[in-house]
Write an enzyme that holds these catalytic residues in place. Structure first.
Site, PDB file in Angstrom:
ATOM      1  N   ASP A   2     -12.917  10.909  10.811  1.00 12.39           N
ATOM      2  CA  ASP A   2     -13.837  11.822  10.117  1.00 12.39           C
ATOM      3  C   ASP A   2     -14.730  11.094   9.105  1.00 12.39           C
ATOM      4  O   ASP A   2     -14.794  11.491   7.925  1.00 12.39           O
ATOM      5  CB  ASP A   2     -13.040  12.898   9.362  1.00 12.39           C
ATOM      6  CG  ASP A   2     -12.004  13.586  10.243  1.00 12.39           C
ATOM      7  OD1 ASP A   2     -12.277  13.792  11.431  1.00 12.39           O
ATOM      8  OD2 ASP A   2     -10.924  13.920   9.721  1.00 12.39           O
ATOM      9  N   GLU A  26     -16.815  22.510  14.451  1.00 13.37           N
ATOM     10  CA  GLU A  26     -16.342  22.097  13.129  1.00 13.37           C
ATOM     11  C   GLU A  26     -17.156  20.911  12.657  1.00 13.37           C
ATOM     12  O   GLU A  26     -18.201  20.600  13.226  1.00 13.37           O
ATOM     13  CB  GLU A  26     -14.836  21.800  13.155  1.00 13.37           C
ATOM     14  CG  GLU A  26     -14.407  20.808  14.211  1.00 13.37           C
ATOM     15  CD  GLU A  26     -12.899  20.548  14.224  1.00 13.37           C
ATOM     16  OE1 GLU A  26     -12.166  21.183  13.463  1.00 13.37           O
ATOM     17  OE2 GLU A  26     -12.469  19.684  15.001  1.00 13.37           O
TER      18      GLU A  26
HETATM   19  O1  FUB Z   1      -9.066  15.109  10.895  1.00 20.40           O
HETATM   20  C1  FUB Z   1      -8.576  16.418  10.954  1.00 20.40           C
HETATM   21  C2  FUB Z   1      -9.556  17.288  11.657  1.00 20.40           C
HETATM   22  O2  FUB Z   1      -9.806  16.804  12.962  1.00 20.40           O
HETATM   23  C3  FUB Z   1     -10.913  17.320  11.024  1.00 20.40           C
HETATM   24  O3  FUB Z   1     -10.967  18.060   9.875  1.00 20.40           O
HETATM   25  C4  FUB Z   1     -11.710  17.823  12.172  1.00 20.40           C
HETATM   26  O4  FUB Z   1     -13.075  17.718  11.993  1.00 20.40           O
HETATM   27  C5  FUB Z   1     -11.173  16.960  13.280  1.00 20.40           C
HETATM   28  O5  FUB Z   1     -11.747  15.691  13.292  1.00 20.40           O
END
Ligand code: FUB
Length: 464
Positions: free
Chosen positions: A49, A226
């Site tokens: 991320d 997301e």
């Molecule tokens: O790293 C945890 C979660 O997985 C993140 O918040 C999302 O965007 C995905 O990458």
């Protein structure tokens, strides 16, 4: 002791302080900086991320930090496990300095420390302060008894911290993956996700919402969305986000003329990976070039919740649309010919006669090796800086039980070799040094070719 005497010698030798300070910094960097030019760029731990930012002329990457599930914890199997954050920085996108831990779940009063839920963060600068936004599960259940994700802020005077977390999360938000965009008029917007992607204005203080959260319209209805990342270029606002169109996440984007939309679907930035369910990214311009930071499970091929940050260059079409980025092993930046070059992070490779494998599958952090097995097989590694070309030999770390012969050419496989390297037969890794026949100054692509049908493994090489 050893470090001390090197410093003493430096002090005697350097007559002026500027030189001394510069030498000392370089020396310290040698001791603390992992130098990783290629993908993945972070090799001292798992990282995911990545939110990349340019602060004071350097690129800072704020990733989340995947860890294997600690023993004895009652955590969801096969899921994310994250308890703290590190920050990394570089001024050449080649040498990445790990500044260490900047925040842990144990530092934040409102976070449920049994949850290991320090997911994707972001960081922005405003009026000389650095605001680090992070999601985590609250220790206090909501009215229905559920412990939900909130978004907190920690503040520092420098990008590398120390960061002081606020005692409470931002009011009015449930969700993950915060991203902050500050427009040219100074208005800051906070984006986050929870099935949908949300936006709200932030107050000047950067820690309170200044408008009701609203769902961003016109995004794909079906499939998880997301990880929003918003930026502006030539008056176009880009909202970019991972989305599950098929089986796994791919990076998509919409374009609009205002940070809150409306936006129009514009396309795919990076296709889904064959092995990593998530992707999560950021986009920045640095020294005139745009870059995509993203993650992949390169160092954990059998468990895609242990990921690693990568970078590749990103380009725009004349109409402002983004050209699809194909992930590379080579990554970005110019490699110094005099430092170890991992040719297994290649730019191009022949169709046959060469494969890439881990040096040690039990410790993937040791990296990879190129295994030549066929005559004529080659590996190309682009952008190696030979400087003024006062180099006269190549040093190769190789393994070959039957011995073999390699050649290196510059720029074109049809060119004359600059070196012929005889690898003696041996049952252990050996450092082989060979005289260069000729080398040109400047930046070149190198092509390593196997000249025999014998198996030769190469870990790294450098010139001296
Ligand atoms: O790293 C945890 C979660 O997985 C993140 O918040 C999302 O965007 C995905 O990458």
């Amino acid at each position: 002791m050893a470090k001390q005497s090197v410093v003493c010698r430096l002090l005697k030798r350097e007559k002026n302080w500027v030189k001394y300070v510069f030498s000392l910094i370089s020396l310290l960097l040698l001791f603390v900086a992992p130098s990783e030019a290629q993908n993945p760029i972070i090799r001292d731990q798992f990282s995911a991320d990545p939110s990349a930012r340019v602060f004071n002329g350097r690129v800072y990457v704020f990733p989340s930090h995947d860890i294997p599930v600690p023993e004895g914890k009652n955590l969801r199997k096969g899921w994310f496990c994250m308890e703290d954050y590190h920050v990394y920085s570089s001024d050449n996108l080649v040498d990445w300095l790990d500044h260490g831990k900047i925040l842990s779940q144990y530092d934040v009063p409102w976070v449920d420390t049994n949850a290991y839920s320090m997911w994707a963060p972001d960081c922005v600068e405003r009026n000389g302060k650095y605001y680090f936004y992070f999601p985590a599960i609250c220790s206090k259940p909501d009215s229905t008894g559920r412990r939900l994700f909130s978004i907190g802020v920690a503040i520092a005077d420098k990008p590398e911290g120390p960061y002081t977390p606020l005692p409470e999360p931002i009011k009015g938000i449930r969700g993950i993956d915060p991203n902050v965009f500050i427009d040219k008029d100074g208005q800051a917007y906070l984006y986050w996700s929870l099935r949908h992607i949300f936006v709200a204005k932030l107050k000047e203080n950067m820690i309170e919402l200044d408008s009701e959260p609203q769902i961003i319209a016109n995004l794909p209805e079906k499939g998880l969305k997301e990880g929003p990342w918003v930026f502006e270029r030539n008056g176009i606002y880009y909202l970019t986000f991972p989305h599950v169109e098929n089986e796994r996440e791919r990076l998509e984007y919409v374009m609009g003329s205002h940070p809150m939309g409306p936006f129009t679907m514009a396309g795919v930035i990076m296709d889904e990976s064959p092995s990593c369910w998530t992707n999560h990214h950021s986009i920045i311009e640095y020294k005139g070039q745009w870059y995509l930071f993203y993650h992949h499970n390169y160092l954990s091929p059998h468990f895609d919740k242990n990921r690693s940050v990568c970078i590749d260059s990103l380009f725009f079409n004349d109409d402002g649309t983004i050209r699809k980025v194909i992930p590379t092993k080579r990554g970005v930046g110019v490699a110094d010919a005099t430092r170890k070059i991992e040719i297994d992070r290649y730019s191009k490779i022949s169709n046959e006669g060469v494969t890439i494998d881990f040096i040690d599958t039990a410790n993937t952090f040791q990296g990879w090796k190129a295994i030549f097995s066929g005559k004529g097989a080659w590996v190309q590694f682009n952008a190696v800086d030979f400087g003024k070309a006062d180099l006269n030999s190549v040093v190769v770390n190789a393994y070959s039980e039957k011995g073999g012969l390699l050649e290196i050419r510059l720029d074109d496989i049809e060119n004359q070799p600059i070196v012929k390297i005889t690898i003696p037969s041996d049952k252990k890794w050996q450092i082989v040094k060979s005289k260069l026949i000729g080398v040109k100054p400047g930046i070149h692509n190198i092509i390593v070719t196997s000249k025999e049908n014998k198996k030769v493994e190469v870990d790294w090489l450098y010139f001296e």
